[in-house]
Design a protein around this motif. Structure first.
Motif, PDB file in Angstrom:
ATOM      1  N   GLY A 173       0.809  -1.213   0.000  1.00 53.19           N
ATOM      2  CA  GLY A 173       0.000   0.000   0.000  1.00 53.19           C
ATOM      3  C   GLY A 173       0.841   1.262   0.000  1.00 53.19           C
ATOM      4  N   LEU A 174       2.087   1.130  -0.489  1.00 49.90           N
ATOM      5  CA  LEU A 174       3.011   2.266  -0.510  1.00 49.90           C
ATOM      6  C   LEU A 174       3.362   2.625  -1.943  1.00 49.90           C
ATOM      7  N   THR A 175       3.941   3.797  -2.132  1.00 47.66           N
ATOM      8  CA  THR A 175       4.489   4.205  -3.419  1.00 47.66           C
ATOM      9  C   THR A 175       5.952   4.577  -3.213  1.00 47.66           C
ATOM     10  N   LYS A 176       6.625   4.870  -4.318  1.00 51.08           N
ATOM     11  CA  LYS A 176       8.040   5.243  -4.204  1.00 51.08           C
ATOM     12  C   LYS A 176       8.212   6.549  -3.433  1.00 51.08           C
ATOM     13  N   ASP A 177       7.151   7.340  -3.329  1.00 46.64           N
ATOM     14  CA  ASP A 177       7.238   8.585  -2.570  1.00 46.64           C
ATOM     15  C   ASP A 177       7.194   8.355  -1.061  1.00 46.64           C
ATOM     16  N   ASP A 178       6.817   7.135  -0.682  1.00 42.65           N
ATOM     17  CA  ASP A 178       6.748   6.803   0.747  1.00 42.65           C
ATOM     18  C   ASP A 178       8.062   6.259   1.281  1.00 42.65           C
ATOM     19  N   VAL A 179       9.036   6.050   0.374  1.00 52.01           N
ATOM     20  CA  VAL A 179      10.338   5.511   0.777  1.00 52.01           C
ATOM     21  C   VAL A 179      11.432   6.319   0.093  1.00 52.01           C
ATOM     22  N   GLU A 180      12.675   6.000   0.398  1.00 56.84           N
ATOM     23  CA  GLU A 180      13.818   6.607  -0.290  1.00 56.84           C
ATOM     24  C   GLU A 180      14.485   5.530  -1.122  1.00 56.84           C
ATOM     25  N   LEU A 181      14.373   5.644  -2.441  1.00 57.61           N
ATOM     26  CA  LEU A 181      15.006   4.675  -3.335  1.00 57.61           C
ATOM     27  C   LEU A 181      16.451   5.093  -3.586  1.00 57.61           C
ATOM     28  N   VAL A 182      17.366   4.180  -3.315  1.00 59.55           N
ATOM     29  CA  VAL A 182      18.794   4.438  -3.478  1.00 59.55           C
ATOM     30  C   VAL A 182      19.281   3.643  -4.685  1.00 59.55           C
ATOM     31  N   GLU A 183      19.617   4.326  -5.776  1.00 60.98           N
ATOM     32  CA  GLU A 183      20.017   3.625  -7.000  1.00 60.98           C
ATOM     33  C   GLU A 183      21.388   2.995  -6.841  1.00 60.98           C
ATOM     34  N   LEU A 184      21.408   1.667  -6.977  1.00 63.32           N
ATOM     35  CA  LEU A 184      22.636   0.889  -6.890  1.00 63.32           C
ATOM     36  C   LEU A 184      22.559  -0.249  -7.898  1.00 63.32           C
ATOM     37  N   PRO A 185      23.677  -0.622  -8.526  1.00 63.71           N
ATOM     38  CA  PRO A 185      23.655  -1.795  -9.404  1.00 63.71           C
ATOM     39  C   PRO A 185      23.494  -3.050  -8.568  1.00 63.71           C
ATOM     40  N   SER A 186      22.768  -4.024  -9.093  1.00 63.45           N
ATOM     41  CA  SER A 186      22.471  -5.225  -8.319  1.00 63.45           C
ATOM     42  C   SER A 186      23.492  -6.332  -8.535  1.00 63.45           C
ATOM     43  N   THR A 187      24.663  -5.994  -9.052  1.00 60.82           N
ATOM     44  CA  THR A 187      25.673  -6.984  -9.368  1.00 60.82           C
ATOM     45  C   THR A 187      26.450  -7.416  -8.130  1.00 60.82           C
TER      46      THR A 187
END
Length: 354
Positions: A173-187
């Motif tokens: 029930g959340l959106t990306k505005d409800d959290v802090e997305l930290v861009e990182l490569p998943s390697t």
């Protein structure tokens, strides 16, 4: 140089390129005008036809099962797979087939790269055998999905892990505005390290990292939790220009058959697969290989893509909503001429190895 050392060095070299590639693709606003390819695929492939394939696990499975030398065309193997590497190779016209999840084809559509999915593979009992679990950092105070509100979450746009994060938020029930997305490569171990050092509070972990992360940081309070969503799509992905070429289209059709048989062989020969792929090729321990084989479950290769397209459509719509992109008909991502090819190959049983 041992394969696992090459892989580690490769990851270190590729990570900056992945970031650059993601940044470049995300900045593009050109959406490809994709259409279905309708020309009939030739029944026979010219043995002199060459395709370049990025599917290292399939290459190994074909070799171990004795099928590699039976391919009725020529193959150049590229030691790459996954969205960022393969999309860059597609753009450079240097790759014809790639192993990838469902998200790269969606991202490609939005960035002007015309591609098709020519094979689909899922997992039987997908909720029992998820591809990813959510890694939780020590002290993050996250026990349920709703606890992700206000937290820092590792995010890789254009990749399966990134879309999974958005799906997890939607479920909570959340959106990306409800959290802090930290861009990182998943390697590699980027996500486990980011969790362990407190750079992020949560991150989707896959493969052996599901086992290794709590083993390494568990004494400090690290753990993983289940997300309860299907995260199992796997595809063979191609640039549309390759399947528009009649002879390459025929070669790709044959490759899809061998890809399906290779997956079935690996499932039925776990000991040989663990020794040949996980231990010898990937440099993992026998215990790690056994853990991964147990976690993968059995492959499900459908002859009908109706459900696959429907799931893809839900993902397209969610990503469009969360990223501001324009939604589109997900069926344009699939080359329907190949719909039953893989499943039919398993029914015939020809060339499945011993």
């Amino acid at each position: 140089m041992p394969t696992h050392i090459r892989a580690a060095l490769g990851a270190a070299l590729v990570a900056p390129l992945l970031l650059a590639g993601c940044a470049d693709n995300t900045s593009s606003t050109t959406t490809v005008d994709a259409k279905q390819v309708s020309a009939k695929i030739p029944e026979k492939v010219d043995p002199d036809t060459t395709i370049t394939v990025g599917a290292p696990d399939t290459q190994v499975a074909l070799k171990l099962s004795g099928q590699l030398d039976k391919l009725p065309f020529k193959v150049k193997w590229a030691n790459i797979s996954g969205g960022p590497q393969c999309s860059e190779a597609f753009r450079a016209h240097s790759l014809d087939v790639c192993s990838a999840a469902e998200i790269p084809s969606i991202h490609a559509h939005w960035t002007g790269l015309d591609t098709k999915l020519v094979a689909a593979k899922f997992r039987k009992d997908p909720l029992k055998h998820p591809t990813y679990e959510i890694g939780i950092a020590p002290g993050a105070d996250i026990d349920t999905l709703k606890d992700l509100r206000g937290k820092k979450i590792a995010y890789s746009p254009g990749q399966a892990q990134g879309a999974l994060v958005l799906r997890i938020l939607a479920k909570a029930g959340l959106t990306k505005d409800d959290v802090e997305l930290v861009e990182l490569p998943s390697t590699g171990d980027v996500y486990p390290s980011a969790l362990g050092n407190g750079q992020v509070d949560a991150a989707p972990l896959g493969g052996v990292n599901i086992k290794r992360y709590p083993a390494k940081y568990g004494k400090d309070g690290a753990k993983t939790i289940q997300h309860g969503l299907r995260d199992d799509p796997g595809h063979l992905w191609v640039p549309t220009e390759s399947v528009e070429d009649p002879q390459k289209a025929a070669a790709i059709k044959e490759f899809v058959k061998y890809w399906a048989r290779a997956a079935e062989w690996a499932d039925k020969h776990p000991d040989e697969w663990i020794a040949g792929w996980y231990v010898k090729d990937q440099g993992l321990t026998r215990a790690d290989g056994e853990y991964l084989v147990k976690g993968v479950g059995h492959p499900d290769i459908p002859a009908d893509w109706t459900s696959a397209v429907a799931r893809q459509q839900k993902t397209v719509d969610l990503l469009a909503k969360e990223t501001g992109k324009k939604t589109f008909d997900a069926e344009v991502l699939f080359d329907l001429r190949y719909e039953s090819v893989a499943a039919d190959a398993l029914k015939s049983g020809a060339g499945e190895g011993t």
